[in-house]
Design a protein around this motif. Structure first.
Motif, PDB file in Angstrom:
ATOM      1  N   ALA A  35      92.856   3.475  26.921  1.00 37.56           N
ATOM      2  CA  ALA A  35      93.428   4.036  25.685  1.00 37.56           C
ATOM      3  C   ALA A  35      94.349   5.226  25.957  1.00 37.56           C
ATOM      4  CB  ALA A  35      92.307   4.442  24.725  1.00 37.56           C
ATOM      5  N   CYS A  36      94.063   5.988  26.988  1.00 34.64           N
ATOM      6  CA  CYS A  36      94.888   7.170  27.313  1.00 34.64           C
ATOM      7  C   CYS A  36      95.614   7.024  28.636  1.00 34.64           C
ATOM      8  CB  CYS A  36      94.037   8.440  27.308  1.00 34.64           C
ATOM      9  SG  CYS A  36      93.579   8.951  25.655  1.00 34.64           S
ATOM     10  N   LYS A  37      95.877   5.795  29.026  1.00 41.73           N
ATOM     11  CA  LYS A  37      96.599   5.570  30.282  1.00 41.73           C
ATOM     12  C   LYS A  37      97.921   6.347  30.283  1.00 41.73           C
ATOM     13  CE  LYS A  37      97.919   2.079  33.517  1.00 41.73           C
ATOM     14  NZ  LYS A  37      98.509   0.756  33.736  1.00 41.73           N
ATOM     15  N   GLY A  38      98.177   7.036  31.366  1.00 43.91           N
ATOM     16  CA  GLY A  38      99.411   7.813  31.465  1.00 43.91           C
ATOM     17  C   GLY A  38      99.331   9.171  30.794  1.00 43.91           C
ATOM     18  N   LYS A  39      98.190   9.471  30.174  1.00 45.44           N
ATOM     19  CA  LYS A  39      98.068  10.779  29.519  1.00 45.44           C
ATOM     20  C   LYS A  39      97.237  11.717  30.391  1.00 45.44           C
ATOM     21  CE  LYS A  39      98.991   9.333  24.839  1.00 45.44           C
ATOM     22  NZ  LYS A  39     100.442   9.277  25.074  1.00 45.44           N
ATOM     23  N   LYS A  40      97.471  13.013  30.190  1.00 45.50           N
ATOM     24  CA  LYS A  40      96.792  14.023  31.008  1.00 45.50           C
ATOM     25  C   LYS A  40      96.113  15.081  30.146  1.00 45.50           C
ATOM     26  CE  LYS A  40     100.794  14.174  32.643  1.00 45.50           C
ATOM     27  NZ  LYS A  40     102.033  14.941  32.850  1.00 45.50           N
ATOM     28  N   ILE A  41      94.908  15.444  30.529  1.00 45.00           N
ATOM     29  CA  ILE A  41      94.272  16.604  29.909  1.00 45.00           C
ATOM     30  C   ILE A  41      94.313  17.753  30.924  1.00 45.00           C
ATOM     31  CG2 ILE A  41      91.875  16.099  30.677  1.00 45.00           C
ATOM     32  CD1 ILE A  41      90.976  17.170  27.894  1.00 45.00           C
ATOM     33  N   ALA A  42      94.599  18.943  30.416  1.00 46.63           N
ATOM     34  CA  ALA A  42      94.505  20.147  31.258  1.00 46.63           C
ATOM     35  C   ALA A  42      93.216  20.859  30.883  1.00 46.63           C
ATOM     36  CB  ALA A  42      95.704  21.056  31.023  1.00 46.63           C
ATOM     37  N   THR A  43      92.360  21.086  31.876  1.00 44.62           N
ATOM     38  CA  THR A  43      91.135  21.840  31.633  1.00 44.62           C
ATOM     39  C   THR A  43      91.351  23.260  32.144  1.00 44.62           C
ATOM     40  OG1 THR A  43      90.252  20.879  33.683  1.00 44.62           O
ATOM     41  CG2 THR A  43      89.558  19.878  31.632  1.00 44.62           C
ATOM     42  N   LEU A  44      91.503  24.166  31.199  1.00 45.11           N
ATOM     43  CA  LEU A  44      91.829  25.559  31.530  1.00 45.11           C
ATOM     44  C   LEU A  44      90.574  26.388  31.347  1.00 45.11           C
ATOM     45  CD1 LEU A  44      95.198  25.761  29.535  1.00 45.11           C
ATOM     46  CD2 LEU A  44      94.803  24.907  31.852  1.00 45.11           C
ATOM     47  N   PHE A  45      89.824  26.552  32.420  1.00 49.25           N
ATOM     48  CA  PHE A  45      88.545  27.255  32.324  1.00 49.25           C
ATOM     49  C   PHE A  45      88.663  28.640  32.950  1.00 49.25           C
ATOM     50  CE2 PHE A  45      85.123  24.520  30.567  1.00 49.25           C
ATOM     51  CZ  PHE A  45      85.971  23.536  30.083  1.00 49.25           C
ATOM     52  N   SER A  55      82.480  17.311  31.461  1.00 45.10           N
ATOM     53  CA  SER A  55      82.349  16.406  30.317  1.00 45.10           C
ATOM     54  C   SER A  55      83.734  16.022  29.791  1.00 45.10           C
ATOM     55  CB  SER A  55      81.515  17.083  29.221  1.00 45.10           C
ATOM     56  OG  SER A  55      81.334  16.203  28.138  1.00 45.10           O
ATOM     57  N   PHE A  56      84.610  17.004  29.681  1.00 45.70           N
ATOM     58  CA  PHE A  56      85.989  16.705  29.259  1.00 45.70           C
ATOM     59  C   PHE A  56      86.680  15.810  30.280  1.00 45.70           C
ATOM     60  CE2 PHE A  56      85.683  20.434  26.382  1.00 45.70           C
ATOM     61  CZ  PHE A  56      86.222  19.859  25.248  1.00 45.70           C
ATOM     62  N   GLU A  57      86.468  16.112  31.552  1.00 42.60           N
ATOM     63  CA  GLU A  57      87.156  15.337  32.589  1.00 42.60           C
ATOM     64  C   GLU A  57      86.645  13.895  32.600  1.00 42.60           C
ATOM     65  OE1 GLU A  57      88.100  19.267  35.353  1.00 42.60           O
ATOM     66  OE2 GLU A  57      87.367  17.464  36.324  1.00 42.60           O
ATOM     67  N   ALA A  58      85.330  13.737  32.503  1.00 46.66           N
ATOM     68  CA  ALA A  58      84.764  12.381  32.438  1.00 46.66           C
ATOM     69  C   ALA A  58      85.314  11.647  31.217  1.00 46.66           C
ATOM     70  CB  ALA A  58      83.238  12.444  32.398  1.00 46.66           C
ATOM     71  N   ALA A  59      85.379  12.352  30.095  1.00 42.89           N
ATOM     72  CA  ALA A  59      85.871  11.733  28.857  1.00 42.89           C
ATOM     73  C   ALA A  59      87.294  11.207  29.054  1.00 42.89           C
ATOM     74  CB  ALA A  59      85.825  12.743  27.709  1.00 42.89           C
ATOM     75  N   MET A  60      88.169  12.035  29.608  1.00 41.84           N
ATOM     76  CA  MET A  60      89.559  11.627  29.782  1.00 41.84           C
ATOM     77  C   MET A  60      89.674  10.476  30.785  1.00 41.84           C
ATOM     78  SD  MET A  60      92.463  11.765  28.627  1.00 41.84           S
ATOM     79  CE  MET A  60      94.109  12.477  28.422  1.00 41.84           C
ATOM     80  N   ILE A  61      88.919  10.566  31.869  1.00 41.08           N
ATOM     81  CA  ILE A  61      88.972   9.496  32.870  1.00 41.08           C
ATOM     82  C   ILE A  61      88.439   8.185  32.274  1.00 41.08           C
ATOM     83  CG2 ILE A  61      88.121   8.736  35.140  1.00 41.08           C
ATOM     84  CD1 ILE A  61      88.051  11.739  35.936  1.00 41.08           C
ATOM     85  N   ASN A  62      87.376   8.278  31.477  1.00 35.92           N
ATOM     86  CA  ASN A  62      86.843   7.077  30.807  1.00 35.92           C
ATOM     87  C   ASN A  62      87.884   6.402  29.911  1.00 35.92           C
ATOM     88  OD1 ASN A  62      84.365   7.472  31.976  1.00 35.92           O
ATOM     89  ND2 ASN A  62      83.374   8.282  30.129  1.00 35.92           N
ATOM     90  N   LEU A  63      88.838   7.201  29.454  1.00 40.95           N
ATOM     91  CA  LEU A  63      89.893   6.659  28.587  1.00 40.95           C
ATOM     92  C   LEU A  63      91.112   6.225  29.402  1.00 40.95           C
ATOM     93  CD1 LEU A  63      89.638   9.404  25.796  1.00 40.95           C
ATOM     94  CD2 LEU A  63      88.997   6.982  25.530  1.00 40.95           C
ATOM     95  N   MET A 293      85.437  11.961  24.015  1.00 38.89           N
ATOM     96  CA  MET A 293      86.385  10.842  24.053  1.00 38.89           C
ATOM     97  C   MET A 293      86.980  10.606  22.663  1.00 38.89           C
ATOM     98  SD  MET A 293      84.223   8.211  26.539  1.00 38.89           S
ATOM     99  CE  MET A 293      85.411   6.853  26.541  1.00 38.89           C
ATOM    100  N   ALA A 294      86.106  10.605  21.662  1.00 40.43           N
ATOM    101  CA  ALA A 294      86.572  10.392  20.287  1.00 40.43           C
ATOM    102  C   ALA A 294      87.520  11.508  19.863  1.00 40.43           C
ATOM    103  CB  ALA A 294      85.370  10.325  19.340  1.00 40.43           C
ATOM    104  N   LEU A 295      87.198  12.720  20.274  1.00 41.81           N
ATOM    105  CA  LEU A 295      88.027  13.873  19.909  1.00 41.81           C
ATOM    106  C   LEU A 295      89.414  13.778  20.543  1.00 41.81           C
ATOM    107  CD1 LEU A 295      88.210  16.682  18.575  1.00 41.81           C
ATOM    108  CD2 LEU A 295      87.335  17.639  20.715  1.00 41.81           C
ATOM    109  N   ILE A 296      89.455  13.433  21.816  1.00 41.75           N
ATOM    110  CA  ILE A 296      90.743  13.298  22.507  1.00 41.75           C
ATOM    111  C   ILE A 296      91.594  12.233  21.821  1.00 41.75           C
ATOM    112  CG2 ILE A 296      91.823  12.531  24.682  1.00 41.75           C
ATOM    113  CD1 ILE A 296      89.398  13.873  26.152  1.00 41.75           C
ATOM    114  N   LEU A 297      90.984  11.087  21.535  1.00 44.60           N
ATOM    115  CA  LEU A 297      91.715  10.015  20.850  1.00 44.60           C
ATOM    116  C   LEU A 297      92.235  10.488  19.492  1.00 44.60           C
ATOM    117  CD1 LEU A 297      89.399   6.950  21.587  1.00 44.60           C
ATOM    118  CD2 LEU A 297      91.682   7.368  22.541  1.00 44.60           C
TER     119      LEU A 297
END
Lengths: 304, 304, 304
Positions: A35-45, A55-63, A293-297
């Motif tokens: 669903a998010c192929k080609g998209k990137k999340i930046a985790t700024l901690f 959890s965010f990273e797993a979510a994005m990778i799962n997508l 995952m739902a939130l990112i989508l």
């Protein structure tokens, strides 16, 4: 474009949609795997948090998406004096969405105001941690089947625990929720939370002994007594063992009561409780991935 | 579900299968490039190790999978007092397999006992480092064509060097291996290793001068004298230069002798040796990637 | 095999090709989204730099490739005494290309000499930072339509600012560029830069007041007065506010002047300038991603 800064940024209806989507993801993960192929999340901690960041990273990778970012302020440009406003404008050139944890209250809100990508508040100081609240709500809804008609006990550090404050405020929007606030007098919920409860007409009581109320609860939300919130070591040591959940106390509880915990725990839940089917704090972690995952989508407006 | 905690967790037959698979990967990398698509490895490094961590990450990416994790304890929840048992239960919700390095002996074993995903021990204190042993075995087998009928010299810090202990124990399962243990008296192998050698009936000798035995060796396994294993600076300085391999010493060796090193090296192998075709410690790194790819496939039970 | 160590490693013609490719990427990003599928970049950051590191990572991910690496020396084997030469030979087994930032001048050059993969210098001490120069050139070319016939002002710390030195040297290869060097006397460009300017016959002047030259400029390149370059706090404080760009000064400038900045900024450009259409330093960040994508493709000899 939308951000998620406060747990109340979504209306009850929007939240329902989000949790429905998360449940569908749980049931049909394959449907979403590109669903998010080609998209990137930046985790700024800007402060470390393994659990939330991963959890965010797993979510994005799962997508099917990718991840970039940093896991502590030391390895960021913050050490060179760059403002959060500048950082987010730069990150907007690199990623499609970002999750920001910051020790300073309000930093994600400032970032959102300058960002051209959706910003998710992944915790700002003692202030808010909305994706934890979404996780808590999804856990309750998934395992109880409802978000109304519940008696919920919140136990431990109710003064500094931002997850407690956020969860109370979120549940106040549902019907017939009774709150039982269990803490030492020094760690009672802040006055503004009591006001919110009164204003909403929600029944609540404050008690100091977990045993006294155990049998009333549908949900027990345990929290860690966080060392970093204390100014002196003695206070911490005196407090930290006061509210330990163990097998003996679990015997007093209903058969279908659920124990939640935002994790990490130190010793406030004895490990002997882990095998009790009512202990759902590790399931909660899994729900946290689905809801992110739902939130990112949702924020990226990806339709499946 | 299987884990890899000790180098001896696999039987000799299973090890053969694993090394066969690694060799096939070396020859036909394209065949495996999507083998782990949609899968994630968590690299949980409670102490830093670039080489080992990146080897796992490269391995997973080569298989089409993804990576998440942390590279030091500072940026993990460990700093908030979370136990390894809790961390692994959380990580089980995020990843399909994990590689854990931990300063405390036995931590990966504890993790495995609570994990619902395969755990690979990526080094636990001075204890074990099984994927290094797999790498060493693959290097020897690939370049010598066999794992029996060998005279192997192990040189340097044989007391604290966990890779040495693991390699000895692993090679004891093969036929006709002679061991030559080369170290200063203060850094001899521990008593239990000598016992293992005796029990297995393996011929071995302990010497203090590398030159004296150089010409006997089929394999020379060099090790770093690790500063962090010493309690005082003086001891370290006195020792560290004692066993430096240079061109002069290489002249004494057989034409087909192989020099291995688990890396990183400091100065125990002179850089002038690097161009000698018998110096295979950088090739060894490449074998380390193949063997980790094979390991991931094996533990995830992915069939190609 | 080629590396990028100095901004002058590419001839003017090669640079033209690179910038053409970057412009094509900007216009047709989809064409390139799988160009580096299965390829890996290693980001080896021996000192932290969020912006540069994430720019490389975004670039590689935009090309469909993957990323591994480290973001500070603490979490690398450098802390165990490994040399850069050894590290790069190891990384050559893990990745297809690498970007290295190192506090020591010349480290990437040393790495390149031992590497079997292309090495990109991502900044070596106060020395060079060629991808910043490529970014600067692309920004100017894209927004001005040319790299010749320009009057460029460089303002701030011209003594220690490596981006300034690199940009001057790069622009000296184009025709009819006038340089205006604006700095406090203590932070003038080093003698060798003045010599380069003289040797090339390029018109230049050195001034101390930004206002005096503002109206002449086609480009104003602002730089941060970097705290870490100073030996004492007082000097830093006295200097750092001397050359602040604000709305008042912007009024003196041409309508089509462009303000660039390598970022991060501290306070040398007032935030009130950010909304001025001539302020292009955030656009510059985006160009930095395109130019790094082009660079990766070029060094990996990927043809689309």
């Amino acid at each position: 474009m939308r951000h998620l800064i406060s747990p109340l940024d979504f209306s009850v209806e929007e939240l329902d949609d989000l949790l429905d989507l998360a449940s569908d993801i749980e049931k049909n993960p394959d449907k979403y795997k590109e669903a998010c192929k080609g998209k990137k999340i930046a985790t700024l901690f800007y402060e470390p948090s393994t659990r939330t960041r991963l959890s965010f990273e797993a979510a994005m990778i799962n997508l099917g998406g990718s991840v970039l970012g940093f896991s502590s302020a030391d390895s960021s440009s913050a050490s060179k004096g760059e403002s959060v406003s500048d950082t987010i404008r730069i990150i907007s050139c690199y990623a499609d969405i970002c999750a920001m944890r910051h020790p300073k209250e309000g930093a994600p809100l400032v970032a959102a105001s300058k960002s051209s990508i959706p910003v998710i508040n992944a915790g700002d100081g003692g202030h808010q941690h909305p994706t934890q609240t979404l996780t808590d709500l999804m856990t309750i809804r998934s395992l109880k089947g409802r978000l109304n008609n519940l008696t919920i006990g919140l136990c431990g550090d109710l003064k500094f625990g931002r997850t407690v404050h956020s969860l109370i405020n979120a549940l106040l929007r549902y019907e017939n929720i009774s709150f039982v606030l269990i803490s030492p007098p020094e760690l009672r919920v802040p006055e503004y939370i009591r006001e919110n409860l009164t204003k909403a007409g929600a029944p609540f009581k404050e008690v100091t002994k977990l045993e006294d109320v155990m049998s009333d609860l549908d949900i027990l939300y345990m929290t860690r007594v966080q060392k970093e919130r204390f100014f002196n070591e003695e206070d911490y040591i005196r407090m930290k063992d006061s509210y330990i959940l163990d097998k003996r106390k679990m015997k007093l509880a209903k058969d279908d009561m659920l124990v939640l915990h935002p994790l990490p725990r130190v010793n406030e839940i004895s490990v002997e409780v882990d095998d009790d089917p009512r202990a759902v704090y590790f399931k909660q972690v899994q729900y946290g991935v689905y809801v992110r995952m739902a939130l990112i989508l949702t924020l990226l407006e990806v339709k499946i």
